[in-house]
Design an enzyme around this catalytic site. Structure first.
Site, mmCIF file in Angstrom:
data_model
loop_
_atom_site.group_PDB
_atom_site.id
_atom_site.type_symbol
_atom_site.label_atom_id
_atom_site.label_comp_id
_atom_site.label_asym_id
_atom_site.label_seq_id
_atom_site.Cartn_x
_atom_site.Cartn_y
_atom_site.Cartn_z
ATOM 1 N N GLY A 112 0.841 -1.192 0.000
ATOM 2 C CA GLY A 112 0.000 0.000 0.000
ATOM 3 C C GLY A 112 0.870 1.232 0.000
ATOM 4 O O GLY A 112 2.033 1.196 -0.376
ATOM 5 N N CYS A 113 0.285 2.332 0.475
ATOM 6 C CA CYS A 113 1.023 3.597 0.449
ATOM 7 C C CYS A 113 1.776 3.758 1.749
ATOM 8 O O CYS A 113 1.580 4.730 2.478
ATOM 9 C CB CYS A 113 0.056 4.749 0.218
ATOM 10 S SG CYS A 113 -0.961 4.484 -1.210
ATOM 11 N N VAL A 114 2.601 2.763 2.084
ATOM 12 C CA VAL A 114 3.307 2.799 3.366
ATOM 13 C C VAL A 114 4.795 2.617 3.155
ATOM 14 O O VAL A 114 5.221 2.178 2.117
ATOM 15 C CB VAL A 114 2.787 1.711 4.310
ATOM 16 C CG1 VAL A 114 1.340 1.972 4.657
ATOM 17 C CG2 VAL A 114 2.966 0.338 3.720
#
Lengths: 511, 110, 252
Positions: free
Chosen positions: B108-110
């Site tokens: 994800g956006c991590v």
């Protein structure tokens, strides 16, 4: 893998400086390919098809018939060159194939060969070429060096949007089994668990309870972060990074405080626990629709009246510009509010209505600037006025901070630079590209640091926040110099009944 | 692509995350850590063990904040803080520590 | 003989341009835009879009903001050409409209603006590294063709005058499907021949940027996705998705 902070910080430069072109500079930068288990759940072939050439050519024709933008943009470019110095990846790498028009030409040349008179009969004249495996590989390389940020589209006299071409190219690649691991694995995961992280409801609940604990420790007040509450007024759709990463989580705490202070009932849904919609990055209408549809299902199931989106850039583009198309009509929601609404619109209204008690001095240690996220800036809007997507976040920031300075005009608002990690490129295997692509933004930041002593930058996009926390150390900043806008809101908001000695002392000073 | 643990091959993906989570062992953790240029000490193990316990319970790695809070409780605030976590795992406690703990990479956006 | 060849050439060229461009434009118009993709900040009303488009067409606003040199040369060329074209109306009219009369002196000298713009664009294309990189042979040839038209036209006005009365008679004849005799002057033949060629390739070349601009969704769409549901015809045909939430999977 090497740690991020063992290099000398890169020095200040002109963020708009145009490099000399350097052919092939990024030709070997490739992102990991998707495995069959990533491709198939999205409806794509697992591996490269044997008849990939026919399928790819047919797909191009299909897209030209289904998408006006794709057809018109392939036809109308006059190669004027106005876009050539607009892409942050070109500015950062010097690879000429990262110039927007050259990137479009990678596909345009093939489209011309098979679908236009000139290309069929005089390919050499108009730069048309056959589709070969080398061309396909080249697409894979360079269409995964575009973050679909639309900065080039602003510059184009015809509005040609490389993002549209890049999305289409990825759709063609997916249709022959050449998906990208990062995007496709994530979409597959979302279809299974409801979010990009793959966080199941039990883990989500535990995380939120943990955060509630933090909030209570900090404020002494039981601020709730509700999950799956039927009959709540507001459904919050926020990127799952807000449940996981820093400084994203601080933003989530900010939303919770604002909702609490505004006295509204709200909830997160474990079924639609993701704002991000990577279906957009891969140009797949069907996948994008399926992901969006979960929001509709959750809204109906929970019986909410409103939908509010958290801080996520491309999600807000999908939310603002596409959601009504993909998952509408939302006639079952309260029509007195925009559908969907951005948390920034909500907070801005709450400030106007005097619902928030704010102590700006709590952010005095920060000298702020704001990074306009590309998808918010050029693919969406906020509020009632044109340009609200620029003005509302700044208004909220200025309402909660005493020190604020904008970066250079040509690097903000509609001319903002992508963070360097958007469009499905926020993956470790593209770290080199990400650092180079961040350079224009970082240079603009360094300028205001030098001129105004700016210490921190705020953003409203999960991708931007993660990207900057990774690349800022390369440019002489700390990883926590990037902040969520609602993190600053959270710092400054004082909830009813929340008082400590410092506050009381201050209250006595100021009559 | 595989790690070599005393002669046994353990498959991993392009980024070094093991493909079959069941094949994890303490010895393997040492091998992965070496590949990451990390010398495992008591503090590293505290993180890795917490990650594994959390994963056992929730089938996902914890948020960094949750991890830090727990380490703070067990080992004190000198160890349980963001900065120190990055000293232990320069490439990030979430991703690098997960790799050593044999957990899938957070996506994800991590 | 030459008059007949040129007469046929012009009928063919006109047909190709009108029909070819018409077909392309029709295709553009019929191709659906599945999503709302105006590049924001974008107007929230139709009237606002008209205003935005007018600025693009009249001022080349986006180009002005993005590159002053290209804007200068492109503007000189296009508006020089516009005046020149307006001036050419007189060759197709028995009774010349007053404003065509009015535009004559401007149109005459506008050809120099047109030439200056074209030469500027060509120099940029040859010497500016980035633009050279993206140029195909057709990009140079297109400029060459336009230069040929402009130079030959300017020459007839200022250097070697042709028998303009006969040219006008020839043109008026074409409009009435009669082939009059045209003067056989090399410079005139070059001028008319290259204009005919330009008309022929119009629909199959990048000249389609002129009508294309009006079909560019990023510029022509109204920014009102939240207020009005936009749905393309093919997307409306997609199979329905389930309305409820599936029961959560049993946990082992």
């Amino acid at each position: 893998m090497a740690p991020l902070d063992n290099n000398e910080p890169r020095k200040i430069g002109d963020p708009l400086k145009i490099p000399q072109i350097e052919c092939g500079a990024m030709a070997d930068t490739n992102t990991f390919a998707a495995a069959p288990e990533h491709n198939e759940p999205l409806g794509f072939p697992g591996e490269l098809l044997e008849n990939w050439k026919e399928v790819a050519i047919a797909k191009i024709g299909e897209l030209a018939d289904k998408n006006r933008a794709f057809r018109v943009y392939l036809d109308t470019c006059v190669k004027c060159g106005a876009c050539t110095d607009k892409c942050h990846y070109f500015l950062g790498t010097g690879d000429p194939k990262n110039m927007p028009v050259a990137r479009q030409d990678l596909l345009r040349s093939v489209y011309r060969r098979y679908y236009t008179f000139a290309g069929k009969y005089f390919p050499w004249l108009v730069g048309a070429r056959d589709l070969t495996k080398e061309v396909l590989d080249e697409w894979y390389t360079y269409y995964h060096q575009c973050s679909q940020c639309r900065r080039c589209s602003v510059a184009c006299p015809y509005g040609i949007d490389t993002a549209e071409i890049s999305m289409a190219a990825r759709e063609v690649l997916d249709s022959v089994g050449m998906g990208q691991k990062y995007c496709n694995e994530i979409i597959a995961k979302l279809k299974k668990t409801g979010n990009n992280l793959g966080m199941n409801p039990k883990a989500l609940r535990a995380t939120l309870e943990d955060l509630e604990e933090d909030l209570e420790d900090e404020t002494g007040i039981a601020v709730k972060i509700p999950l799956d509450v039927k009959g709540a007024d507001i459904l919050l759709i926020t990127p799952s990074a807000d449940f996981f990463a820093e400084p994203h989580i601080d933003g989530l705490l900010g939303y919770a405080k604002v909702f609490h202070a505004a006295g509204v009932s709200w909830t997160i849904s474990s079924y639609a626990s993701e704002a991000a919609n990577f279906g957009m990055f891969i140009g797949s209408y069907e996948n994008m629709r399926e992901v969006s549809w979960r929001i509709r299902q959750a809204a109906k199931d929970l019986g909410v009246k409103r939908i509010v989106f958290g801080e996520c850039g491309h999600a807000w583009r999908v939310g603002y510009s596409f959601l009504n198309t993909l998952a509408g009509p939302f006639d079952f929601l309260d029509q007195n509010y925009p559908i969907p609404q951005h948390i920034m619109e909500f907070t801005s209204d709450a400030i106007d209505d005097g619902l928030l008690k704010i102590d700006k001095s709590r952010n005095d240690e920060f000298v702020m600037t704001f990074h306009d996220s590309c998808n918010v800036a050029r693919g969406s809007a906020m509020g009632r006025q044109e340009g609200g997507q620029f003005d509302l976040p700044r208004k909220v920031l200025k309402a909660v901070c005493n020190h604020y300075h904008d970066m250079e005009r040509d690097t903000i608002r509609e001319n903002t630079f992508c963070c360097g990690g958007g469009g499905g490129l926020l993956t470790d295997d593209l770290m080199d590209l990400r650092i180079k692509g961040a350079k224009p933004r970082m240079n603009a930041l360094q300028q205001v640091t030098e001129d105004h002593g700016v210490t921190h930058m705020a953003a409203i996009c999960a991708i931007c926040k993660t990207q900057f926390s990774k690349v800022m150390p390369k440019f002489g900043y700390e990883m926590d110099n990037i902040m969520s806008v609602h993190q600053l809101v959270a710092n400054a908001v004082i909830l009813d009944g929340q008082e400590d000695e410092a506050d009381q002392a201050k209250a006595e000073e100021t009559p | 692509m595989a790690y070599d643990v005393n002669g046994t091959a353990v498959e991993h993906d392009e980024e070094g995350y093991i493909t079959n989570l069941g094949e994890w062992s303490k010895e393997l953790a040492d091998v992965i850590a070496k590949a990451e240029e990390i010398e495992m000490d008591e503090e590293h193990w505290a993180v890795v063990n917490f990650l594994r316990d959390y994963y056992e319970e929730y089938q996902i790695a914890p948020a960094v904040r949750v991890l830090i809070k727990s380490i703070k409780k067990s080992m004190g605030p000198e160890v349980g803080n963001n900065k120190y976590m990055y000293e232990l795992f320069p490439y990030g406690p979430a991703k690098q520590a997960c790799k050593i703990a044999g957990l899938p990479k957070p996506t994800g956006c991590v | 003989m030459i008059s007949t060849v040129y007469a046929v050439l012009f009928y063919v060229a006109t047909l190709m341009m009108v029909v070819g461009t018409g077909m392309k434009v029709l295709k553009y118009a019929r191709t659906s835009a599945p999503l709302k993709i105006p590049v924001s900040p974008a107007p929230r009303t139709k009237r606002g879009v008209w205003f935005r488009m007018a600025r693009e067409v009249v001022l080349f606003e986006s180009l002005f903001k993005s590159n002053k040199w290209i804007w200068l040369f492109a503007y000189l060329f296009h508006f020089g050409m516009l005046l020149v074209l307006l001036r050419h109306f007189r060759y197709f009219q028995m009774e010349i409209w007053w404003w065509v009369e009015l535009v004559q002196p401007f149109g005459k000298y506008a050809s120099f603006a047109m030439l200056a713009g074209l030469i500027g664009l060509l120099i940029r294309r040859i010497f500016q590294q980035r633009i050279r990189y993206i140029s195909a042979p057709s990009d140079y040839l297109m400029l060459a063709l336009l230069l040929l038209i402009a130079v030959s036209g300017t020459m007839m006005t200022f250097v070697s005058k042709v028998d303009i009365i006969s040219v006008k008679a020839f043109m008026l004849g074409l409009l009435r499907f009669r082939i009059e005799t045209m003067p056989v002057e090399p410079v005139l033949l070059i001028h008319l021949g290259s204009v005919a060629l330009l008309m022929i390739i119009f629909p199959i070349s990048k000249l389609m940027h002129a009508p294309g601009l009006f079909f560019s969704p990023s510029r022509t769409q109204v920014d009102n996705a939240r207020e009005f549901r936009h749905l393309s015809a093919w997307a409306a045909q997609l199979p329905d998705l389930p309305e409820g939430i599936p029961a959560p999977e049993e946990k082992k």
